[in-house]
Design a protein around this motif. Structure first.
Motif, mmCIF file in Angstrom:
data_model
loop_
_atom_site.group_PDB
_atom_site.id
_atom_site.type_symbol
_atom_site.label_atom_id
_atom_site.label_comp_id
_atom_site.label_asym_id
_atom_site.label_seq_id
_atom_site.Cartn_x
_atom_site.Cartn_y
_atom_site.Cartn_z
ATOM 1 N N ALA A 1 0.822 -1.301 0.110
ATOM 2 C CA ALA A 1 -0.139 0.323 0.201
ATOM 3 C C ALA A 1 0.881 1.468 -0.214
ATOM 4 N N ALA A 2 1.963 1.028 0.677
ATOM 5 C CA ALA A 2 2.740 2.279 0.915
ATOM 6 C C ALA A 2 4.138 2.879 -0.141
ATOM 7 N N THR A 3 3.757 1.717 -1.089
ATOM 8 C CA THR A 3 5.052 1.641 -2.451
ATOM 9 C C THR A 3 3.980 1.587 -3.648
ATOM 10 N N GLN A 4 2.838 0.878 -4.135
ATOM 11 C CA GLN A 4 2.157 1.445 -4.482
ATOM 12 C C GLN A 4 2.297 2.662 -5.435
ATOM 13 N N PRO A 5 1.824 3.502 -5.126
ATOM 14 C CA PRO A 5 2.100 5.151 -5.996
ATOM 15 C C PRO A 5 3.314 5.120 -6.497
ATOM 16 N N LEU A 6 4.522 4.409 -6.124
ATOM 17 C CA LEU A 6 5.535 4.913 -6.718
ATOM 18 C C LEU A 6 5.537 3.613 -8.282
ATOM 19 N N PHE A 7 5.431 2.753 -7.751
ATOM 20 C CA PHE A 7 4.533 1.642 -9.259
ATOM 21 C C PHE A 7 3.877 1.986 -10.088
ATOM 22 N N ASP A 8 3.181 3.243 -9.216
ATOM 23 C CA ASP A 8 1.586 3.261 -10.658
ATOM 24 C C ASP A 8 2.531 4.721 -10.988
ATOM 25 N N ALA A 9 3.444 5.710 -10.802
ATOM 26 C CA ALA A 9 4.054 6.924 -11.734
ATOM 27 C C ALA A 9 4.824 6.438 -12.597
ATOM 28 N N ALA A 10 5.699 5.349 -12.372
ATOM 29 C CA ALA A 10 6.614 4.676 -12.776
ATOM 30 C C ALA A 10 6.226 4.327 -14.193
ATOM 31 N N LYS A 11 5.166 3.561 -14.354
ATOM 32 C CA LYS A 11 4.514 3.259 -15.249
ATOM 33 C C LYS A 11 4.170 4.435 -16.157
ATOM 34 N N ALA A 12 3.145 5.527 -15.540
ATOM 35 C CA ALA A 12 2.396 6.519 -16.198
ATOM 36 C C ALA A 12 3.612 7.287 -16.775
ATOM 37 N N LYS A 13 4.254 7.371 -16.258
ATOM 38 C CA LYS A 13 5.924 8.119 -17.108
ATOM 39 C C LYS A 13 6.898 7.010 -17.955
ATOM 40 N N GLY A 14 6.443 6.329 -18.080
ATOM 41 C CA GLY A 14 7.336 5.763 -18.730
ATOM 42 C C GLY A 14 8.519 5.291 -18.049
ATOM 43 N N VAL A 15 8.731 4.976 -17.184
ATOM 44 C CA VAL A 15 10.152 5.033 -16.224
ATOM 45 C C VAL A 15 10.327 4.248 -15.746
ATOM 46 N N ALA A 16 11.638 3.126 -16.050
ATOM 47 C CA ALA A 16 11.937 1.922 -14.736
ATOM 48 C C ALA A 16 12.920 2.448 -14.171
ATOM 49 N N ILE A 17 12.097 1.272 -12.683
ATOM 50 C CA ILE A 17 12.716 2.162 -11.439
ATOM 51 C C ILE A 17 13.111 1.066 -10.700
ATOM 52 N N SER A 18 14.413 1.082 -9.403
ATOM 53 C CA SER A 18 14.886 -0.210 -8.606
ATOM 54 C C SER A 18 15.381 0.743 -7.328
ATOM 55 N N PHE A 19 14.952 0.019 -6.574
ATOM 56 C CA PHE A 19 15.136 0.401 -5.341
ATOM 57 C C PHE A 19 15.242 -1.007 -3.900
#
Length: 308
Positions: A75-93
């Motif tokens: 629940a806490a990190t879902q916004p980060l995944f949603d934003a990455a998808k919306a912006k078309g940016v891969a992430i690593s953390f």
């Protein structure tokens, strides 16, 4: 050319009382800035969601487990995944992972540009100790709270190249880079939380810590003809200072971008993965030059054995 525009998303300190949602909001701000710059990939630090809790001695396993994530995303990190998808940016953390069967790992993940997790790495080289040590200036209890990683050093083909991950102390061990190098790695992603002073050697302060930090990153990059993206959690957490020094290193071992602060900061570079080819085909052409018949000790023993 195979350009990857990468961002090292350094985080300033995360205090013990700071909730994950507040940290994710900071991560989102860095993601927005990276997307505005046209970045393809954003890399965050080790244990990016919390303070560096292994500095605290805890005996209650229920208390320990409050620092771990039982699922990812949650629940806490879902916004980060949603934003990455919306912006078309891969992430690593990085984060503390509690598996369904009760195992505890210091973990990093990698997504593609749709926000889908495509890679997971669990820290192999755990530093520190597992019981309270009154001789130390402060505690470093990773061996108490985490198990050594069980996934090895895999690589993933994504973003037009070959990517690997490692975490913090892994960067000090040449085997880390070489195992990935033998799989053709072209960019190594790593996060770290490194104290500014050695708890067992007070004379080793920030200058020495940053020197050794850059030394191992640059040598690992050069000796394996790979980019390395190293990202700090920095600044004073709960009274304990951490080094900054987030860097992007090229396959010649040269630093091409570096952080200037110990706060939330974005460090970016366009990395042409084709720049890894020359080193891999010449001085570090492993197929032509490695002599594995002489390397047996590397995997047959752990501690030093002095010849008689």
């Amino acid at each position: 050319m195979r350009p990857v525009h990468v961002a090292a998303a350094q985080l300033g300190p995360i205090q013990k009382a700071e909730p994950r949602e507040a940290v994710v909001a900071r991560m989102l701000a860095l993601l927005d800035a990276a997307a505005d710059k046209g970045c393809d990939l954003v890399v965050y630090p080790e244990l990016a969601l919390t303070t560096f809790f292994p500095r605290w001695y805890m005996e209650d396993q229920a208390e320990v487990d409050t620092w771990f994530e039982a699922e990812m995303p949650n629940a806490a990190t879902q916004p980060l995944f949603d934003a990455a998808k919306a912006k078309g940016v891969a992430i690593s953390f990085g984060y503390a992972e509690l598996t369904p069967d009760g195992h505890h790992f210091n973990t990093s993940i990698l997504t593609d540009k749709t926000g889908t997790i495509i890679g997971k790495y669990r820290k192999v080289h755990l530093p520190g100790h597992d019981e309270f040590d009154p001789e130390r200036a402060f505690q470093h209890l990773e061996k108490r709270y985490f198990e050594p990683g069980d996934l090895g050093f895999p690589v993933w083909q994504t973003l037009g190249g070959v990517f690997g991950m490692c975490i913090c102390n892994d960067r000090r061990w040449p085997e880390t880079y070489r195992v990935m190098g033998l799989q053709g790695v072209e960019m190594v992603l790593l996060g770290y939380n490194t104290p500014s002073v050695n708890s067992q050697k007070s004379a080793e302060g920030p200058e020495d810590r940053l020197f050794h930090h850059r030394l191992v990153l640059q040598s690992g990059a050069y000796q394996n003809a790979t980019f390395v993206v190293a990202v700090a959690k920095a600044g004073v957490e709960d009274g304990h200072p951490l080094i900054g020094g987030s860097v992007i290193v090229d396959p010649n071992g040269k630093i091409v971008a570096e952080s200037l602060t110990e706060d939330d900061e974005l460090v970016t570079a366009v990395c042409d993965l084709d720049e890894t080819v020359f080193g891999k085909e010449t001085i570090f052409d492993f197929a032509r030059h490695r002599r594995i018949e002489h390397y047996g000790r590397i995997t047959s023993q752990t501690g030093v054995e002095v010849a008689s």
